[in-house]
Design an enzyme around this catalytic site. Sequence first.
Site, PDB file in Angstrom:
ATOM      1  N   SER A   1      16.175  11.595  19.186  1.00 48.63           N
ATOM      2  CA  SER A   1      14.741  11.693  19.516  1.00 48.63           C
ATOM      3  C   SER A   1      14.359  10.482  20.365  1.00 48.63           C
ATOM      4  O   SER A   1      15.111   9.498  20.414  1.00 48.63           O
ATOM      5  CB  SER A   1      13.943  11.654  18.202  1.00 48.63           C
ATOM      6  OG  SER A   1      12.563  11.440  18.438  1.00 48.63           O
TER       7      SER A   1
ATOM      8  N   TYR B   1      11.225   8.254   9.894  1.00 49.69           N
ATOM      9  CA  TYR B   1      11.831   9.205  10.836  1.00 49.69           C
ATOM     10  C   TYR B   1      12.599   8.434  11.915  1.00 49.69           C
ATOM     11  O   TYR B   1      13.746   8.750  12.228  1.00 49.69           O
ATOM     12  CB  TYR B   1      10.721  10.058  11.453  1.00 49.69           C
ATOM     13  CG  TYR B   1      11.189  11.066  12.479  1.00 49.69           C
ATOM     14  CD1 TYR B   1      11.842  12.232  12.088  1.00 49.69           C
ATOM     15  CD2 TYR B   1      10.955  10.867  13.839  1.00 49.69           C
ATOM     16  CE1 TYR B   1      12.263  13.164  13.036  1.00 49.69           C
ATOM     17  CE2 TYR B   1      11.365  11.795  14.789  1.00 49.69           C
ATOM     18  CZ  TYR B   1      12.016  12.944  14.384  1.00 49.69           C
ATOM     19  OH  TYR B   1      12.426  13.872  15.320  1.00 49.69           O
TER      20      TYR B   1
ATOM     21  N   LYS C   1      16.628   8.457  13.005  1.00 51.85           N
ATOM     22  CA  LYS C   1      17.102   8.836  14.344  1.00 51.85           C
ATOM     23  C   LYS C   1      17.865   7.681  15.012  1.00 51.85           C
ATOM     24  O   LYS C   1      18.793   7.921  15.776  1.00 51.85           O
ATOM     25  CB  LYS C   1      15.926   9.319  15.202  1.00 51.85           C
ATOM     26  CG  LYS C   1      15.302  10.636  14.698  1.00 51.85           C
ATOM     27  CD  LYS C   1      16.295  11.792  14.664  1.00 51.85           C
ATOM     28  CE  LYS C   1      15.682  13.114  14.268  1.00 51.85           C
ATOM     29  NZ  LYS C   1      16.657  14.217  14.229  1.00 51.85           N
TER      30      LYS C   1
HETATM   31  N1  LIG Z   1       9.639  18.753  17.973  1.00 52.21           N
HETATM   32  C1  LIG Z   1       9.828  17.576  18.528  1.00 52.21           C
HETATM   33  O1  LIG Z   1       8.932  17.080  19.222  1.00 52.21           O
HETATM   34  C2  LIG Z   1      11.126  16.828  18.388  1.00 52.21           C
HETATM   35  C3  LIG Z   1      11.278  15.654  19.145  1.00 52.21           C
HETATM   36  C4  LIG Z   1      12.460  14.932  19.035  1.00 52.21           C
HETATM   37  C5  LIG Z   1      13.473  15.370  18.196  1.00 52.21           C
HETATM   38  N2  LIG Z   1      13.299  16.504  17.471  1.00 52.21           N
HETATM   39  C6  LIG Z   1      14.404  16.888  16.579  1.00 52.21           C
HETATM   40  O2  LIG Z   1      14.886  18.177  16.941  1.00 52.21           O
HETATM   41  C7  LIG Z   1      15.344  18.872  15.790  1.00 52.21           C
HETATM   42  C8  LIG Z   1      14.627  20.225  15.683  1.00 52.21           C
HETATM   43  O3  LIG Z   1      13.224  19.998  15.625  1.00 52.21           O
HETATM   44  P1  LIG Z   1      12.127  21.172  15.696  1.00 52.21           P
HETATM   45  O4  LIG Z   1      10.952  20.583  16.331  1.00 52.21           O
HETATM   46  O5  LIG Z   1      12.719  22.409  16.217  1.00 52.21           O
HETATM   47  O6  LIG Z   1      11.831  21.318  14.122  1.00 52.21           O
HETATM   48  P2  LIG Z   1      11.232  22.556  13.289  1.00 52.21           P
HETATM   49  O7  LIG Z   1      10.651  21.965  12.053  1.00 52.21           O
HETATM   50  O8  LIG Z   1      10.377  23.406  14.141  1.00 52.21           O
HETATM   51  O9  LIG Z   1      12.551  23.395  12.909  1.00 52.21           O
HETATM   52  C9  LIG Z   1      13.541  22.814  12.088  1.00 52.21           C
HETATM   53  C10 LIG Z   1      14.421  23.899  11.487  1.00 52.21           C
HETATM   54  O10 LIG Z   1      15.358  23.229  10.624  1.00 52.21           O
HETATM   55  C11 LIG Z   1      15.389  23.898   9.371  1.00 52.21           C
HETATM   56  N3  LIG Z   1      15.733  22.930   8.328  1.00 52.21           N
HETATM   57  C12 LIG Z   1      14.934  21.982   7.752  1.00 52.21           C
HETATM   58  N4  LIG Z   1      15.617  21.321   6.799  1.00 52.21           N
HETATM   59  C13 LIG Z   1      16.860  21.844   6.773  1.00 52.21           C
HETATM   60  C14 LIG Z   1      18.030  21.574   5.997  1.00 52.21           C
HETATM   61  N5  LIG Z   1      18.018  20.648   5.031  1.00 52.21           N
HETATM   62  N6  LIG Z   1      19.142  22.296   6.250  1.00 52.21           N
HETATM   63  C15 LIG Z   1      19.165  23.263   7.213  1.00 52.21           C
HETATM   64  N7  LIG Z   1      18.081  23.578   7.965  1.00 52.21           N
HETATM   65  C16 LIG Z   1      16.950  22.867   7.741  1.00 52.21           C
HETATM   66  C17 LIG Z   1      13.993  24.469   9.183  1.00 52.21           C
HETATM   67  O11 LIG Z   1      14.006  25.562   8.254  1.00 52.21           O
HETATM   68  C18 LIG Z   1      13.647  24.901  10.611  1.00 52.21           C
HETATM   69  O12 LIG Z   1      14.083  26.220  10.890  1.00 52.21           O
HETATM   70  C19 LIG Z   1      15.072  17.947  14.602  1.00 52.21           C
HETATM   71  O13 LIG Z   1      16.244  17.212  14.288  1.00 52.21           O
HETATM   72  C20 LIG Z   1      14.000  17.012  15.138  1.00 52.21           C
HETATM   73  O14 LIG Z   1      13.990  15.778  14.471  1.00 52.21           O
HETATM   74  C21 LIG Z   1      12.158  17.243  17.547  1.00 52.21           C
END
Ligand SMILES: NC(=O)c1ccc[n+]([C@@H]2O[C@H](COP(=O)([O-])OP(=O)(O)OC[C@H]3O[C@@H](n4cnc5c(N)ncnc54)[C@H](O)[C@@H]3O)[C@@H](O)[C@H]2O)c1
Length: 257
Positions: free
Chosen positions: A140, A153, A157
């Site tokens: 991230s 968080y 990361k």
């Molecule tokens: N959305 C953002 O702005 C953003 C920015 C930087 C990094 N990220 C990273 O990208 C990744 C995906 O983020 P997103 O925004 O799609 O999140 P989201 O919350 O929309 O989706 C996450 C998915 O992971 C699943 N999940 C949660 N805990 C779990 C577990 N213990 N085992 C298996 N599955 C699990 C959830 O059911 C969901 O389907 C994450 O690692 C997040 O930290 C997101």
Amino acid sequence: MEKQTAIVTGSAQGIGKAIAMRLAKDGFNVVISDVNLESAKKVAEEIRALGVGSAAVKADVSSREEVGKLVEETVKSFGTLDVYVSNAGIAQVKPLLEVTEEEMQRIFKINVFGTIFGLQAAAEQMKLQPQGGKIINAASIAAHKGMSMLGMYSATKFAVRAITQAAAQELAQFKITVNAYCPGIVMTPMWDLIDEKMAEYMGLKRGEALAKYSEGIILGRTEQPEDVANFVSYLASQDSNYMTGQSVLIDGGILFS
Ligand SMILES: NC(=O)c1ccc[n+]([C@@H]2O[C@H](COP(=O)([O-])OP(=O)(O)OC[C@H]3O[C@@H](n4cnc5c(N)ncnc54)[C@H](O)[C@@H]3O)[C@@H](O)[C@H]2O)c1
């Protein structure tokens, strides 16, 4: 290319789903893994409708046993594991002075232990394959800069970035590369939650935290899950064969490394 297989964790929605759809279009068989099996099954159906192999497997990435079984089942069904995307992760919005021990354990178990369990299970399989494989982790912008209200968080990361660097050095001998993607502000349910919690803590209205954070995006718009998936497609492809140990910002120009 020969039929290759990818696992994407946390791919029932958001960035993981976009990555899974993109890798399917790139020609991979894709295993959709999530704690939410119902939604995962729907994504697998969407992928099969494209004429590509797919299966939904329920696995909590914070369980070493479940992650091990996920890799085992994948190889049993598709014969190989070429790409493992450790995408599953959670966010927590809280000032560091208020974080409980339980919350610390939860976020580290999913975001950090989950990444290591995935790395271990995937690498053990990839070591057996002459072609090796590619491990891709979700980091991230918070892996490059500790962020206020997202302290725990950010800590997880930064850890993912460290794991990516160390693993790349340990696994190069097996033809396994390890890289990470570092998105910015991506429009998924995770950011809905961050916006809601930030609003509560900072006395803002819904949408105001998102607007405040988005001001810093020089490309002038928030990120879509497909923006991330486009880059992960490159990391999963042969075009990235000479790259390992990197955690690359794909954030529309919020941070500069
Ligand atoms: N959305 C953002 O702005 C953003 C920015 C930087 C990094 N990220 C990273 O990208 C990744 C995906 O983020 P997103 O925004 O799609 O999140 P989201 O919350 O929309 O989706 C996450 C998915 O992971 C699943 N999940 C949660 N805990 C779990 C577990 N213990 N085992 C298996 N599955 C699990 C959830 O059911 C969901 O389907 C994450 O690692 C997040 O930290 C997101």
